[in-house]
Design a protein around this motif. Structure first.
Motif, PDB file in Angstrom:
ATOM      1  N   ALA A   1       2.453 -26.292  68.919  1.00  0.00           N
ATOM      2  CA  ALA A   1       1.504 -25.616  69.793  1.00  0.00           C
ATOM      3  C   ALA A   1       0.476 -26.621  70.300  1.00  0.00           C
ATOM      4  N   SER A   2      -0.411 -26.159  71.171  1.00  0.00           N
ATOM      5  CA  SER A   2      -1.465 -27.044  71.715  1.00  0.00           C
ATOM      6  C   SER A   2      -2.751 -26.922  70.916  1.00  0.00           C
ATOM      7  N   THR A   3      -2.632 -26.403  69.702  1.00  0.00           N
ATOM      8  CA  THR A   3      -3.795 -26.151  68.839  1.00  0.00           C
ATOM      9  C   THR A   3      -3.562 -26.844  67.501  1.00  0.00           C
ATOM     10  N   PRO A   4      -3.889 -28.108  67.371  1.00  0.00           N
ATOM     11  CA  PRO A   4      -3.469 -28.904  66.204  1.00  0.00           C
ATOM     12  C   PRO A   4      -4.005 -28.366  64.872  1.00  0.00           C
ATOM     13  N   MET A   5      -3.076 -28.060  63.969  1.00  0.00           N
ATOM     14  CA  MET A   5      -3.430 -27.620  62.621  1.00  0.00           C
ATOM     15  C   MET A   5      -2.363 -28.024  61.613  1.00  0.00           C
ATOM     16  N   CYS A   6      -1.147 -27.545  61.839  1.00  0.00           N
ATOM     17  CA  CYS A   6      -0.080 -27.772  60.857  1.00  0.00           C
ATOM     18  C   CYS A   6       0.510 -29.176  60.933  1.00  0.00           C
ATOM     19  N   GLU A   7       0.278 -29.872  62.016  1.00  0.00           N
ATOM     20  CA  GLU A   7       0.913 -31.173  62.247  1.00  0.00           C
ATOM     21  C   GLU A   7       0.023 -32.356  61.903  1.00  0.00           C
ATOM     22  N   LEU A   8      -1.009 -32.144  61.098  1.00  0.00           N
ATOM     23  CA  LEU A   8      -2.003 -33.184  60.854  1.00  0.00           C
ATOM     24  C   LEU A   8      -1.625 -34.175  59.759  1.00  0.00           C
ATOM     25  N   GLY A   9      -0.477 -33.975  59.105  1.00  0.00           N
ATOM     26  CA  GLY A   9      -0.037 -34.917  58.086  1.00  0.00           C
ATOM     27  C   GLY A   9      -0.370 -34.494  56.673  1.00  0.00           C
TER      28      GLY A   9
ATOM     29  N   GLY B   1       5.941 -18.045  69.377  1.00  0.00           N
ATOM     30  CA  GLY B   1       4.588 -18.535  69.178  1.00  0.00           C
ATOM     31  C   GLY B   1       4.313 -18.853  67.724  1.00  0.00           C
ATOM     32  N   ALA B   2       4.789 -17.981  66.841  1.00  0.00           N
ATOM     33  CA  ALA B   2       4.624 -18.233  65.410  1.00  0.00           C
ATOM     34  C   ALA B   2       5.356 -19.518  65.007  1.00  0.00           C
ATOM     35  N   TRP B   3       6.537 -19.714  65.549  1.00  0.00           N
ATOM     36  CA  TRP B   3       7.313 -20.915  65.232  1.00  0.00           C
ATOM     37  C   TRP B   3       6.605 -22.176  65.719  1.00  0.00           C
ATOM     38  N   ARG B   4       6.050 -22.127  66.921  1.00  0.00           N
ATOM     39  CA  ARG B   4       5.328 -23.299  67.438  1.00  0.00           C
ATOM     40  C   ARG B   4       4.127 -23.627  66.561  1.00  0.00           C
ATOM     41  N   PHE B   5       3.410 -22.601  66.104  1.00  0.00           N
ATOM     42  CA  PHE B   5       2.263 -22.838  65.226  1.00  0.00           C
ATOM     43  C   PHE B   5       2.701 -23.479  63.918  1.00  0.00           C
ATOM     44  N   ILE B   6       3.698 -22.908  63.286  1.00  0.00           N
ATOM     45  CA  ILE B   6       4.145 -23.375  61.977  1.00  0.00           C
ATOM     46  C   ILE B   6       4.693 -24.795  62.047  1.00  0.00           C
ATOM     47  N   THR B   7       5.410 -25.091  63.116  1.00  0.00           N
ATOM     48  CA  THR B   7       6.071 -26.391  63.232  1.00  0.00           C
ATOM     49  C   THR B   7       5.209 -27.439  63.930  1.00  0.00           C
ATOM     50  N   GLY B   8       3.972 -27.087  64.279  1.00  0.00           N
ATOM     51  CA  GLY B   8       3.082 -28.047  64.904  1.00  0.00           C
ATOM     52  C   GLY B   8       3.434 -28.376  66.326  1.00  0.00           C
TER      53      GLY B   8
ATOM     54  N   ASP C   1      -5.189 -26.421  48.842  1.00  0.00           N
ATOM     55  CA  ASP C   1      -6.488 -26.989  49.190  1.00  0.00           C
ATOM     56  C   ASP C   1      -7.052 -26.336  50.450  1.00  0.00           C
ATOM     57  N   VAL C   2      -6.170 -25.859  51.312  1.00  0.00           N
ATOM     58  CA  VAL C   2      -6.607 -25.368  52.619  1.00  0.00           C
ATOM     59  C   VAL C   2      -5.668 -24.274  53.116  1.00  0.00           C
ATOM     60  N   LEU C   3      -6.251 -23.283  53.788  1.00  0.00           N
ATOM     61  CA  LEU C   3      -5.495 -22.264  54.511  1.00  0.00           C
ATOM     62  C   LEU C   3      -5.709 -22.494  55.996  1.00  0.00           C
ATOM     63  N   LEU C   4      -4.623 -22.605  56.745  1.00  0.00           N
ATOM     64  CA  LEU C   4      -4.656 -22.815  58.188  1.00  0.00           C
ATOM     65  C   LEU C   4      -4.257 -21.500  58.855  1.00  0.00           C
ATOM     66  N   VAL C   5      -5.205 -20.888  59.555  1.00  0.00           N
ATOM     67  CA  VAL C   5      -5.032 -19.492  59.961  1.00  0.00           C
ATOM     68  C   VAL C   5      -4.916 -19.389  61.480  1.00  0.00           C
ATOM     69  N   ASN C   6      -3.778 -18.930  61.933  1.00  0.00           N
ATOM     70  CA  ASN C   6      -3.459 -18.880  63.353  1.00  0.00           C
ATOM     71  C   ASN C   6      -4.300 -17.842  64.091  1.00  0.00           C
ATOM     72  N   GLY C   7      -4.361 -18.004  65.403  1.00  0.00           N
ATOM     73  CA  GLY C   7      -5.010 -17.028  66.259  1.00  0.00           C
ATOM     74  C   GLY C   7      -4.105 -15.852  66.575  1.00  0.00           C
ATOM     75  N   GLY C   8      -4.647 -14.936  67.349  1.00  0.00           N
ATOM     76  CA  GLY C   8      -3.932 -13.716  67.688  1.00  0.00           C
ATOM     77  C   GLY C   8      -4.915 -12.568  67.767  1.00  0.00           C
ATOM     78  N   ASP C   9      -4.719 -11.563  66.942  1.00  0.00           N
ATOM     79  CA  ASP C   9      -5.605 -10.394  66.926  1.00  0.00           C
ATOM     80  C   ASP C   9      -6.406 -10.385  65.627  1.00  0.00           C
ATOM     81  N   ALA C  10      -7.726 -10.471  65.744  1.00  0.00           N
ATOM     82  CA  ALA C  10      -8.580 -10.577  64.559  1.00  0.00           C
ATOM     83  C   ALA C  10      -8.581  -9.298  63.727  1.00  0.00           C
TER      84      ALA C  10
ATOM     85  N   ILE D   1      -1.036 -19.498  57.831  1.00  0.00           N
ATOM     86  CA  ILE D   1      -0.951 -18.041  57.921  1.00  0.00           C
ATOM     87  C   ILE D   1      -0.745 -17.672  59.395  1.00  0.00           C
ATOM     88  N   PRO D   2       0.477 -17.270  59.784  1.00  0.00           N
ATOM     89  CA  PRO D   2       0.743 -16.936  61.188  1.00  0.00           C
ATOM     90  C   PRO D   2       0.468 -15.477  61.548  1.00  0.00           C
ATOM     91  N   THR D   3       0.037 -14.657  60.603  1.00  0.00           N
ATOM     92  CA  THR D   3       0.026 -13.202  60.725  1.00  0.00           C
ATOM     93  C   THR D   3      -0.664 -12.679  61.980  1.00  0.00           C
TER      94      THR D   3
END
Length: 222
Positions: free
Chosen positions: A58-66, A49-56, A94-103, A35-37
Motif C-alpha cells: 500500500a502507499s501507507t508504510p507500516m508492515c514493510e518497515l523491516g 486492500g487488506a492484502w496490500r496492507f499486510i504485504t506492504g 512489541d507493536v500493533l500496526l492497525v490499518n485504516g478503514g471504518d473506525a 490488524i487489517p480489520t
C-alpha cells in the motif's frame, strides 16, 4: 500502552524516528502484529486492500518497515478461538500496526474480541494507527466520519486519548478534507481535536502528547 497515531502510516523520517523512540529499540529487533480489520467495515475496503496492507504494497508504510517478525491479528476471528490462544500473541508483540478503514467497525470488534479490555495492561506495547486505526483511540470521531453503524448508533470510540482526529487534511484525492471542513467538524465536538495531514502523526507516551510533523496540522480547542 504507547501510541503513534498517524494519518497515513510512517510517511517520513520524523515519524519513523518517533516510532523507534517509542519502541526503545530498532525496528529490526521488534516483533509486530498487523490488524487489517477496519478495512472490511469501510465501503472502499476490499480483500485486495487488506492484502496490500499486510504485504506492504500500500502507499501507507507500516508492515514493510523491516520488522523482526510479522503476524496478522484478525479481530473478527478472536471471539471464536478463545483468549487463552490469542492473548499470548499480543503480549509477546512489541507493536500493533492497525490499518485504516471504518473506525466504528474497528471499535466494535476491539470490544467484541476483548482486545480493548486487554490494552490498558500492556504498558510497553506500541500502537501504530493509520487513519481509522488512530481515530479509534479517541472519544468521538464526529458525525462526518460515521459510515458503519455501531449497535449504540453513536460516533463514540474508545476514549483512550481525550482528543479527536481529522485525518488526511488537504489530501488531493479528498476534496471534502479541507481546513474549512475540519473546522466545521471540530465545532460539532465537545472535546479538543486535531486535524492532521499525511505527513503528521501524534505521539502519546506516559500521557504526554507530541506532534510529529513534516507537513500541516492544527489543534482545535474544545
Amino acid at each position: 500502552m504507547k501510541l503513534l497515531l498517524t494519518s497515513a502510516g510512517v510517511k517520513n523520517a520524523s515519524i519513523h524516528d518517533a516510532l523507534v523512540d517509542l519502541l526503545g529499540k530498532p525496528i529490526a529487533e521488534s516483533n509486530a502484529l498487523c490488524i487489517p480489520t477496519a478495512g472490511y467495515g469501510h465501503p472502499m475496503g476490499s480483500p485486495a486492500g487488506a492484502w496490500r496492507f499486510i504485504t506492504g504494497q500500500a502507499s501507507t508504510p507500516m508492515c514493510e518497515l523491516g520488522w523482526k517478525s510479522m503476524g496478522v491479528l484478525e479481530l473478527t476471528a478472536l471471539p471464536s478461538i478463545g483468549a487463552e490462544r490469542w492473548v499470548p500473541w499480543v503480549r509477546e508483540a512489541d507493536v500493533l500496526l492497525v490499518n485504516g478503514g471504518d473506525a466504528l467497525y474497528l471499535c466494535h470488534w476491539m470490544r467484541q474480541s476483548g482486545l480493548a479490555d486487554l490494552l490498558p495492561s500492556l504498558r510497553e506495547l506500541v500502537w501504530v494507527g493509520l487513519s481509522a486505526g488512530s481515530m479509534v483511540m479517541t472519544p468521538r470521531i464526529g458525525e462526518d466520519f460515521v459510515g458503519w453503524q455501531s449497535p449504540t448508533r453513536s460516533d463514540g470510540t474508545l476514549g483512550i486519548v481525550d482528543f479527536s482526529i481529522f485525518p488526511h487534511l488537504d489530501h488531493p484525492a479528498l476534496p471534502e478534507n479541507t481546513m474549512a471542513d475540519a473546522e466545521n467538524w471540530a465545532a460539532s465536538l465537545s472535546n479538543p481535536a486535531y486535524a492532521i495531514d499525511d505527513d503528521t502523526a501524534i505521539k502519546v507516551s506516559d500521557g504526554v502528547v507530541e506532534i510529529v510533523s513534516e507537513g500541516s496540522w492544527r489543534l482545535f480547542s474544545a
